[in-house]
Enzyme design. Structure first.
Site, PDB file in Angstrom:
ATOM      1  N   ASP A 102       0.823  -1.204   0.000  1.00  0.00           N
ATOM      2  CA  ASP A 102       0.000   0.000   0.000  1.00  0.00           C
ATOM      3  C   ASP A 102       0.863   1.262   0.000  1.00  0.00           C
ATOM      4  O   ASP A 102       2.085   1.190   0.150  1.00  0.00           O
ATOM      5  CB  ASP A 102      -0.943  -0.008   1.216  1.00  0.00           C
ATOM      6  CG  ASP A 102      -0.243  -0.412   2.504  1.00  0.00           C
ATOM      7  OD1 ASP A 102       0.995  -0.326   2.565  1.00  0.00           O
ATOM      8  OD2 ASP A 102      -0.938  -0.824   3.441  1.00  0.00           O
ATOM      9  N   ASN A 147      -7.268  -2.443  14.414  1.00  0.00           N
ATOM     10  CA  ASN A 147      -8.691  -2.607  14.084  1.00  0.00           C
ATOM     11  C   ASN A 147      -8.932  -3.781  13.125  1.00  0.00           C
ATOM     12  O   ASN A 147     -10.026  -3.942  12.598  1.00  0.00           O
ATOM     13  CB  ASN A 147      -9.257  -1.311  13.484  1.00  0.00           C
ATOM     14  CG  ASN A 147      -8.618  -0.950  12.145  1.00  0.00           C
ATOM     15  OD1 ASN A 147      -7.764  -1.680  11.643  1.00  0.00           O
ATOM     16  ND2 ASN A 147      -9.027   0.165  11.576  1.00  0.00           N
ATOM     17  N   HIS A 153      -7.323  -4.322  10.217  1.00  0.00           N
ATOM     18  CA  HIS A 153      -7.065  -4.099   8.787  1.00  0.00           C
ATOM     19  C   HIS A 153      -5.801  -4.820   8.333  1.00  0.00           C
ATOM     20  O   HIS A 153      -4.887  -5.055   9.126  1.00  0.00           O
ATOM     21  CB  HIS A 153      -7.014  -2.595   8.425  1.00  0.00           C
ATOM     22  CG  HIS A 153      -5.775  -1.864   8.825  1.00  0.00           C
ATOM     23  ND1 HIS A 153      -5.799  -0.669   9.520  1.00  0.00           N
ATOM     24  CD2 HIS A 153      -4.464  -2.100   8.596  1.00  0.00           C
ATOM     25  CE1 HIS A 153      -4.574  -0.230   9.703  1.00  0.00           C
ATOM     26  NE2 HIS A 153      -3.736  -1.082   9.154  1.00  0.00           N
ATOM     27  N   GLU A 209      -9.602  -1.452   5.225  1.00  0.00           N
ATOM     28  CA  GLU A 209     -10.158  -1.054   6.511  1.00  0.00           C
ATOM     29  C   GLU A 209     -11.492  -1.766   6.765  1.00  0.00           C
ATOM     30  O   GLU A 209     -12.199  -2.121   5.817  1.00  0.00           O
ATOM     31  CB  GLU A 209     -10.403   0.460   6.499  1.00  0.00           C
ATOM     32  CG  GLU A 209      -9.126   1.292   6.438  1.00  0.00           C
ATOM     33  CD  GLU A 209      -8.503   1.502   7.808  1.00  0.00           C
ATOM     34  OE1 GLU A 209      -8.433   0.555   8.607  1.00  0.00           O
ATOM     35  OE2 GLU A 209      -8.062   2.643   8.052  1.00  0.00           O
TER      36      GLU A 209
HETATM   37  C1  GLP Z   1      -0.201   0.284   8.370  1.00  0.00           C
HETATM   38  C2  GLP Z   1      -0.017  -0.554   7.116  1.00  0.00           C
HETATM   39  C3  GLP Z   1      -0.315  -2.001   7.359  1.00  0.00           C
HETATM   40  C4  GLP Z   1       0.382  -2.486   8.622  1.00  0.00           C
HETATM   41  C5  GLP Z   1      -0.133  -1.689   9.784  1.00  0.00           C
HETATM   42  C6  GLP Z   1       0.430  -2.144  11.129  1.00  0.00           C
HETATM   43  O1  GLP Z   1      -1.524   0.665   8.573  1.00  0.00           O
HETATM   44  N1  GLP Z   1      -0.845  -0.106   6.044  1.00  0.00           N
HETATM   45  O2  GLP Z   1       0.113  -2.751   6.240  1.00  0.00           O
HETATM   46  O3  GLP Z   1       0.131  -3.841   8.814  1.00  0.00           O
HETATM   47  O4  GLP Z   1       0.251  -0.364   9.540  1.00  0.00           O
HETATM   48  O5  GLP Z   1       1.466  -1.316  11.515  1.00  0.00           O
HETATM   49  P1  GLP Z   1       2.333  -1.486  12.804  1.00  0.00           P
HETATM   50  O6  GLP Z   1       3.223  -2.627  12.551  1.00  0.00           O
HETATM   51  O7  GLP Z   1       3.073  -0.186  12.905  1.00  0.00           O
HETATM   52  O8  GLP Z   1       1.412  -1.706  13.942  1.00  0.00           O
END
Ligand code: GLP
Length: 237
Positions: free
Chosen positions: A63, A131, A133, A138
């Site tokens: 993404d 959440n 995702h 989302e």
């Molecule tokens: C972002 C990314 C996700 C990732 C998530 C978790 O939202 N788009 O791909 O899995 O963060 O991030 P973290 O590892 O910082 O909790």
């Protein structure tokens, strides 16, 4: 689903790095799908230490934010800093969504075509949002099948504030993301979750139901998914 639980985040990160390195050893021309986020930093650090050969690999990032110019705040810059500057992936073999593209729909279609032209994703590594995702799919009434333009929830913008001088209001409201079908098409998936803040999402993922209000629950439909957790993230199981 294969679940592996480690004592701490370091153990879980090492395990995921080893899985990626082994994939590259067994199949040097692998197509990898890669995440960003704090959890992935430790994985990439360990992967750099293991030093697998990336010279024939190709990567696709999950993404990217919309409307952020290509400087160090984007996920592209994140990947350069934490992985691509430190391994031998030839330039041009790391694929990204361009969140600054003029025609975002066309950009999403281009990305899907590029994945298909590469022969599909062999190993897709995922993190998870608190959440539930994955990528930027989302929770909502419905999910998108393919790469799309996504509206970010307030909690996701808060969670990503670290990349934007700690200010949730600086985090773009939209992003581009692989869709649930793009994700489920990967031949193998590894999801890593560490820390207490992920325990609820991991539990919801295993409620036995598949629901767009917990996007990660769709991974229950995938035949070759490994979940790598630390104790804290596994608490609700
Ligand atoms: C972002 C990314 C996700 C990732 C998530 C978790 O939202 N788009 O791909 O899995 O963060 O991030 P973290 O590892 O910082 O909790």
């Amino acid at each position: 689903m294969n679940v592996r639980i480690f004592d701490d985040a370091a153990g879980a990160s090492r395990a995921v790095a080893r899985l990626i390195a082994r994939q590259l050893e067994l199949q040097p021309a692998s197509v990898l799908g890669l995440p960003t986020g704090r959890t992935s930093v430790a994985v990439y650090k360990e992967l750099v230490r293991l030093g697998p050969d990336f010279s024939r690999a190709r990567t696709f990032n999950l993404d990217e934010f919309v409307g952020v110019p290509a400087h160090r705040r984007t996920f592209h810059a994140f990947m350069d800093r934490h992985l691509f500057c430190r391994v031998n992936l030839p330039s041009g073999r790391g694929h990204f969504l361009d969140g600054g593209a003029e025609d975002l729909e066309a950009e999403c279609a281009r990305f899907e075509r590029a994945i298909a032209a590469a022969g599909g994703i062999d190993l897709l590594v995922l993190g998870i949002g608190a959440n539930g995702h994955i990528g930027f799919n989302e929770p909502g009434k419905a999910l998108f099948a393919r790469t799309h333009r996504a509206r970010l929830t307030a909690s996701t913008r808060r969670a990503n504030a670290g990349l934007f001088a700690g200010q949730p209001s600086n985090v773009p409201r939209e992003a581009l993301s692989m869709g649930m079908g793009t994700i489920l098409d990967a031949r193998a998936i590894v999801l890593i979750a560490t820390g207490r803040s992920k325990a609820r999402a991991i539990r919801a993922m295993f409620s036995g139901r598949i629901t767009p209000s917990v996007p990660a629950s769709f991974l229950q439909l995938h035949q070759n998914t490994t979940l790598v957790l630390d104790r804290a993230a596994s608490q609700g199981l």
